[in-house]
Design a protein around this motif. Structure first.
Motif, PDB file in Angstrom:
ATOM      1  N   MET A   1      14.589  44.088  36.722  1.00  0.00           N
ATOM      2  CA  MET A   1      15.662  44.587  35.879  1.00  0.00           C
ATOM      3  C   MET A   1      16.956  43.823  36.200  1.00  0.00           C
ATOM      4  O   MET A   1      17.313  43.637  37.348  1.00  0.00           O
ATOM      5  N   ALA A   2      17.657  43.401  35.165  1.00  0.00           N
ATOM      6  CA  ALA A   2      18.908  42.678  35.350  1.00  0.00           C
ATOM      7  C   ALA A   2      19.999  43.608  35.858  1.00  0.00           C
ATOM      8  O   ALA A   2      20.038  44.786  35.499  1.00  0.00           O
ATOM      9  N   GLU A   3      20.865  43.070  36.676  1.00  0.00           N
ATOM     10  CA  GLU A   3      21.980  43.858  37.206  1.00  0.00           C
ATOM     11  C   GLU A   3      23.244  43.602  36.400  1.00  0.00           C
ATOM     12  O   GLU A   3      23.414  42.537  35.811  1.00  0.00           O
ATOM     13  N   LEU A   4      24.132  44.567  36.397  1.00  0.00           N
ATOM     14  CA  LEU A   4      25.414  44.405  35.729  1.00  0.00           C
ATOM     15  C   LEU A   4      26.278  43.473  36.581  1.00  0.00           C
ATOM     16  O   LEU A   4      26.518  43.728  37.753  1.00  0.00           O
ATOM     17  N   THR A   5      26.736  42.393  35.972  1.00  0.00           N
ATOM     18  CA  THR A   5      27.475  41.375  36.723  1.00  0.00           C
ATOM     19  C   THR A   5      28.962  41.694  36.869  1.00  0.00           C
ATOM     20  O   THR A   5      29.632  41.071  37.677  1.00  0.00           O
ATOM     21  N   HIS A   6      29.475  42.631  36.101  1.00  0.00           N
ATOM     22  CA  HIS A   6      30.909  42.927  36.130  1.00  0.00           C
ATOM     23  C   HIS A   6      31.255  44.097  37.050  1.00  0.00           C
ATOM     24  O   HIS A   6      32.312  44.701  36.918  1.00  0.00           O
ATOM     25  N   LEU A   7      30.347  44.424  37.973  1.00  0.00           N
ATOM     26  CA  LEU A   7      30.607  45.489  38.947  1.00  0.00           C
ATOM     27  C   LEU A   7      30.432  44.941  40.351  1.00  0.00           C
ATOM     28  O   LEU A   7      29.490  44.191  40.625  1.00  0.00           O
ATOM     29  N   ASP A   8      31.331  45.325  41.264  1.00  0.00           N
ATOM     30  CA  ASP A   8      31.170  44.937  42.667  1.00  0.00           C
ATOM     31  C   ASP A   8      30.159  45.895  43.323  1.00  0.00           C
ATOM     32  O   ASP A   8      29.681  46.837  42.679  1.00  0.00           O
ATOM     33  N   PRO A   9      29.813  45.671  44.609  1.00  0.00           N
ATOM     34  CA  PRO A   9      28.813  46.540  45.259  1.00  0.00           C
ATOM     35  C   PRO A   9      29.173  48.027  45.269  1.00  0.00           C
ATOM     36  O   PRO A   9      28.290  48.881  45.342  1.00  0.00           O
ATOM     37  N   GLU A  10      30.459  48.343  45.159  1.00  0.00           N
ATOM     38  CA  GLU A  10      30.880  49.755  45.123  1.00  0.00           C
ATOM     39  C   GLU A  10      30.946  50.304  43.701  1.00  0.00           C
ATOM     40  O   GLU A  10      31.359  51.446  43.498  1.00  0.00           O
ATOM     41  N   GLY A  11      30.588  49.493  42.721  1.00  0.00           N
ATOM     42  CA  GLY A  11      30.591  49.952  41.339  1.00  0.00           C
ATOM     43  C   GLY A  11      31.918  49.804  40.622  1.00  0.00           C
ATOM     44  O   GLY A  11      32.085  50.324  39.524  1.00  0.00           O
ATOM     45  N   ARG A  12      32.871  49.091  41.216  1.00  0.00           N
ATOM     46  CA  ARG A  12      34.170  48.881  40.577  1.00  0.00           C
ATOM     47  C   ARG A  12      34.121  47.636  39.691  1.00  0.00           C
ATOM     48  O   ARG A  12      33.435  46.664  40.012  1.00  0.00           O
ATOM     49  N   PRO A  13      34.892  47.656  38.602  1.00  0.00           N
ATOM     50  CA  PRO A  13      34.908  46.491  37.714  1.00  0.00           C
ATOM     51  C   PRO A  13      35.461  45.259  38.415  1.00  0.00           C
ATOM     52  O   PRO A  13      36.386  45.356  39.220  1.00  0.00           O
ATOM     53  N   LYS A  14      34.876  44.101  38.097  1.00  0.00           N
ATOM     54  CA  LYS A  14      35.370  42.829  38.628  1.00  0.00           C
ATOM     55  C   LYS A  14      35.121  41.733  37.607  1.00  0.00           C
ATOM     56  O   LYS A  14      34.209  41.820  36.781  1.00  0.00           O
TER      57      LYS A  14
END
Length: 166
Positions: A1-14
């Motif tokens: 499954m592909a991961e969301l690339t716009h989130l850091d390891p803590e789930g914050r937008p980046k």
């Protein structure tokens, strides 16, 4: 499954770091439509309303949407756009005003958001041009038809009923 690339390891937008990606030729094509009620459709078929020719202004608006995509979409990278092609199509039977936006550049990240921003802003401009006649219009859907370049290469997404091939 592909991961969301716009989130850091803590789930914050980046914003994604694209500095290590190769520069490749990028191209994206998106399309969408504005569904019109009878009065708006009649005005469009006549060539416009009190504000002038709606297609010309919508095409200019679509180019502006492409150019401003990184201002509208918080985590999108600003790109050096090299070409924008806007095409329109009127389906009188379904009362759908279609826009197609093709965008290209050389860069490290995709240009799909620019194509989609162009389509949606162009359709919003068309709504604005016709609303003096009627507010009975529905925006969308809009979707990606094709993207080229980058890690995934060419992606083609056919859309039944769309007047253009991907």
């Amino acid at each position: 499954m592909a991961e969301l690339t716009h989130l850091d390891p803590e789930g914050r937008p980046k914003m994604v770091d694209v500095s290590e990606k190769a520069v490749t030729r990028r191209r994206a094509i998106a399309a969408g439509y504005l569904e019109l009620d009878a009065p708006a459709a009649e005005a469009l078929a006549r060539g416009g309303g009190p504000k002038g020719d709606p297609w010309s202004v919508a095409r200019i608006g679509a180019v502006g949407g492409v150019k401003r995509a990184s201002d509208l979409i918080p985590l999108a990278h600003p790109l050096a756009i090299e070409a924008v092609d806007v095409t329109h199509h009127w389906d009188a039977v379904a009362r759908r005003a279609w826009l197609r936006v093709a965008v290209s550049c050389e860069g490290r990240t995709g240009i799909e958001m620019e194509a989609l921003a162009g389509v949606t802003v162009g359709l919003l401009v068309l709504y604005d041009m016709l609303k003096a006649v009627s507010h009975g219009m529905t925006l969308g859907p809009a979707r990606l038809l094709r993207k080229e370049g980058g890690r995934r290469g060419t992606v083609v997404l056919p859309w039944a009923g769309c007047p253009w091939e991907p």
